[in-house]
Motif scaffolding. Structure first.
Motif, PDB file in Angstrom:
ATOM      1  N   THR A 170       0.797  -1.226   0.000  1.00 32.36           N
ATOM      2  CA  THR A 170       0.000   0.000   0.000  1.00 32.36           C
ATOM      3  C   THR A 170       0.830   1.277   0.000  1.00 32.36           C
ATOM      4  OG1 THR A 170      -0.174  -0.067   2.430  1.00 32.36           O
ATOM      5  CG2 THR A 170      -1.904  -1.160   1.176  1.00 32.36           C
ATOM      6  N   ARG A 171       1.980   1.268   0.679  1.00 28.19           N
ATOM      7  CA  ARG A 171       2.749   2.491   0.861  1.00 28.19           C
ATOM      8  C   ARG A 171       3.957   2.599  -0.056  1.00 28.19           C
ATOM      9  NH1 ARG A 171       2.305   4.831   5.878  1.00 28.19           N
ATOM     10  NH2 ARG A 171       3.660   6.445   4.979  1.00 28.19           N
ATOM     11  N   VAL A 172       4.413   1.489  -0.591  1.00 24.83           N
ATOM     12  CA  VAL A 172       5.641   1.504  -1.399  1.00 24.83           C
ATOM     13  C   VAL A 172       5.359   1.137  -2.857  1.00 24.83           C
ATOM     14  CG1 VAL A 172       8.003   0.617  -1.621  1.00 24.83           C
ATOM     15  CG2 VAL A 172       6.990   0.889   0.664  1.00 24.83           C
ATOM     16  N   ALA A 173       4.611   0.055  -3.071  1.00 24.55           N
ATOM     17  CA  ALA A 173       4.344  -0.402  -4.448  1.00 24.55           C
ATOM     18  C   ALA A 173       3.282   0.415  -5.150  1.00 24.55           C
ATOM     19  CB  ALA A 173       3.953  -1.873  -4.438  1.00 24.55           C
ATOM     20  N   LYS A 191       2.514  -6.844 -17.658  1.00 26.06           N
ATOM     21  CA  LYS A 191       3.403  -6.231 -18.651  1.00 26.06           C
ATOM     22  C   LYS A 191       4.666  -7.059 -18.848  1.00 26.06           C
ATOM     23  CE  LYS A 191       2.015  -1.366 -18.320  1.00 26.06           C
ATOM     24  NZ  LYS A 191       2.424  -0.002 -17.879  1.00 26.06           N
ATOM     25  N   ALA A 192       5.075  -7.764 -17.806  1.00 28.29           N
ATOM     26  CA  ALA A 192       6.263  -8.623 -17.890  1.00 28.29           C
ATOM     27  C   ALA A 192       5.957  -9.942 -18.597  1.00 28.29           C
ATOM     28  CB  ALA A 192       6.811  -8.900 -16.494  1.00 28.29           C
ATOM     29  N   GLY A 193       4.677 -10.146 -18.954  1.00 26.05           N
ATOM     30  CA  GLY A 193       4.293 -11.342 -19.695  1.00 26.05           C
ATOM     31  C   GLY A 193       3.666 -12.435 -18.861  1.00 26.05           C
ATOM     32  N   VAL A 194       3.544 -12.205 -17.553  1.00 23.52           N
ATOM     33  CA  VAL A 194       2.919 -13.195 -16.665  1.00 23.52           C
ATOM     34  C   VAL A 194       1.436 -12.841 -16.563  1.00 23.52           C
ATOM     35  CG1 VAL A 194       2.988 -14.310 -14.404  1.00 23.52           C
ATOM     36  CG2 VAL A 194       5.100 -13.377 -15.411  1.00 23.52           C
ATOM     37  N   LYS A 195       0.641 -13.447 -17.421  1.00 23.01           N
ATOM     38  CA  LYS A 195      -0.765 -13.045 -17.566  1.00 23.01           C
ATOM     39  C   LYS A 195      -1.699 -13.786 -16.618  1.00 23.01           C
ATOM     40  CE  LYS A 195       0.136 -10.532 -21.320  1.00 23.01           C
ATOM     41  NZ  LYS A 195       0.034  -9.067 -21.348  1.00 23.01           N
ATOM     42  N   ASP A 196      -1.412 -15.053 -16.346  1.00 22.85           N
ATOM     43  CA  ASP A 196      -2.355 -15.889 -15.596  1.00 22.85           C
ATOM     44  C   ASP A 196      -2.126 -15.781 -14.093  1.00 22.85           C
ATOM     45  OD1 ASP A 196      -3.805 -16.804 -17.793  1.00 22.85           O
ATOM     46  OD2 ASP A 196      -2.344 -18.388 -18.192  1.00 22.85           O
ATOM     47  N   VAL A 230       1.081  -3.759  -8.803  1.00 21.50           N
ATOM     48  CA  VAL A 230       1.910  -4.973  -8.901  1.00 21.50           C
ATOM     49  C   VAL A 230       1.336  -5.912  -9.958  1.00 21.50           C
ATOM     50  CG1 VAL A 230       2.776  -6.994  -7.655  1.00 21.50           C
ATOM     51  CG2 VAL A 230       2.673  -4.765  -6.510  1.00 21.50           C
ATOM     52  N   ASN A 231       0.017  -6.053  -9.968  1.00 18.90           N
ATOM     53  CA  ASN A 231      -0.646  -6.908 -10.954  1.00 18.90           C
ATOM     54  C   ASN A 231      -0.352  -6.431 -12.379  1.00 18.90           C
ATOM     55  OD1 ASN A 231      -2.597  -9.183 -11.182  1.00 18.90           O
ATOM     56  ND2 ASN A 231      -3.825  -7.662 -12.247  1.00 18.90           N
ATOM     57  N   GLU A 232      -0.426  -5.121 -12.586  1.00 14.08           N
ATOM     58  CA  GLU A 232      -0.147  -4.561 -13.909  1.00 14.08           C
ATOM     59  C   GLU A 232       1.314  -4.783 -14.313  1.00 14.08           C
ATOM     60  OE1 GLU A 232      -0.403  -0.202 -16.194  1.00 14.08           O
ATOM     61  OE2 GLU A 232      -0.876  -0.364 -14.059  1.00 14.08           O
ATOM     62  N   TYR A 233       2.221  -4.626 -13.361  1.00 11.56           N
ATOM     63  CA  TYR A 233       3.643  -4.856 -13.630  1.00 11.56           C
ATOM     64  C   TYR A 233       3.882  -6.294 -14.105  1.00 11.56           C
ATOM     65  CZ  TYR A 233       8.479  -6.063 -12.426  1.00 11.56           C
ATOM     66  OH  TYR A 233       9.766  -6.546 -12.454  1.00 11.56           O
TER      67      TYR A 233
END
Length: 285
Positions: free
Chosen positions: A126-129, A141-146, A135-138
């Protein structure tokens, strides 16, 4: 030769299926060679609740910000004691009780990943990420969809159903482990740090290696829920990379869901599945 190996893989999967059938609940298994070709997924179409496994991809996202120069592992954060949950799993509060905390990012990550600390985890989310959605979007974007990360530990503790919204398919967990092993997302320094804190999990958390030789090296992240009124555990998981006797590296992911407690049933199942996988790949690769 190929046909013989195919039959052997089939026999391995039959032995794993027997463990799954006798354990009950839903169990997904993923196996992948990190530095050699090979592997398979069983019961991989479903997304399994992660619980604390989601602290591993959280660390990826935080360390990416370190690599981008947005954060430093040495920087300190202030955590007033009244903002900390004393009723959740928190080794950090046992080590540093009844006080405001001024703690480095490196120590927060270590508590979150190595000791699965929920206060450290939720502060990082909540305070850093910037929130679970960031995090889910990151990851996507890195290709880990599931994979789906929507809620914090605190939110999941308040509502049993929410832990099912934080899910991962076995193949996606193998992708994450491959990205770690191949150093595809992070700098060497950040990647090495993440491997270090995934190697430092306490002995009681080493589910994959329980039946393996004591010298078997493991980097991993576990996850588990409590027990509901029906006596079921929502998840009980372990995902990680083992070093085989020949020096090669193998990712093993076991996700268990909705099985009858106690957790010892889950520990035995994960250990037995990992032993079957270890025995096969120790001989065939």
């Amino acid at each position: 030769m190929f046909a013989q190996q195919s039959r052997t893989i089939s026999q391995l999967q039959e032995r794993i299926q027997h463990i799954i059938d006798t354990t009950g609940g839903k169990i997904g298994v993923g196996v992948k060679g990190m530095d050699f070709k090979g592997g398979f997924v069983m019961n991989g179409n479903s997304g399994y609740p992660m619980m604390s496994v989601f602290k591993f991809p959280l660390a990826f996202a935080i360390l990416h910000k370190v690599d981008q120069g947005e954060l430093k592992l040495s920087q300190k954060y202030h955590m007033p004691k009244e903002t900390l949950d004393t009723n959740t799993w928190s080794p950090m509060l046992k080590d540093l009780p009844h006080q405001d905390l001024d703690i480095t990012l490196a120590d927060l990550l270590t508590y979150a990943v190595s000791k699965s600390d929920n206060n450290a985890c939720d502060f990082l989310y909540t305070r850093v990420a910037g929130g679970p959605g960031i995090v889910n979007e990151y990851l996507h974007k890195a290709g880990v969809k599931d994979i789906s990360i929507v809620y914090t530990e605190g939110e999941m503790e308040k509502d049993w159903a929410l832990q099912y919204k934080n899910w991962c398919k076995p193949a996606a967990s193998l992708q994450l482990l491959q990205l770690l092993y191949s150093q595809k997302l992070l700098s060497k320094a950040s990647n090495d740090f993440l491997i270090q804190i995934m190697r430092e999990l306490p002995d009681w958390a080493k589910r994959i290696t329980v039946l393996l030789p004591p010298t078997a090296d493991l980097i991993h992240k576990t996850g588990a829920s409590g027990v509901n009124k029906e006596g079921l555990m929502a998840p009980f998981n372990d995902i990680g990379i083992v070093t085989l006797p020949n020096g090669r590296h193998l990712a093993i992911s076991v996700f268990m869901s909705d099985f009858k407690a106690p957790k010892e049933r889950g520990e035995k199942a994960i250990a037995a599945i990992a032993k079957e996988i270890w025995d096969y790949y120790s001989v065939n690769h």
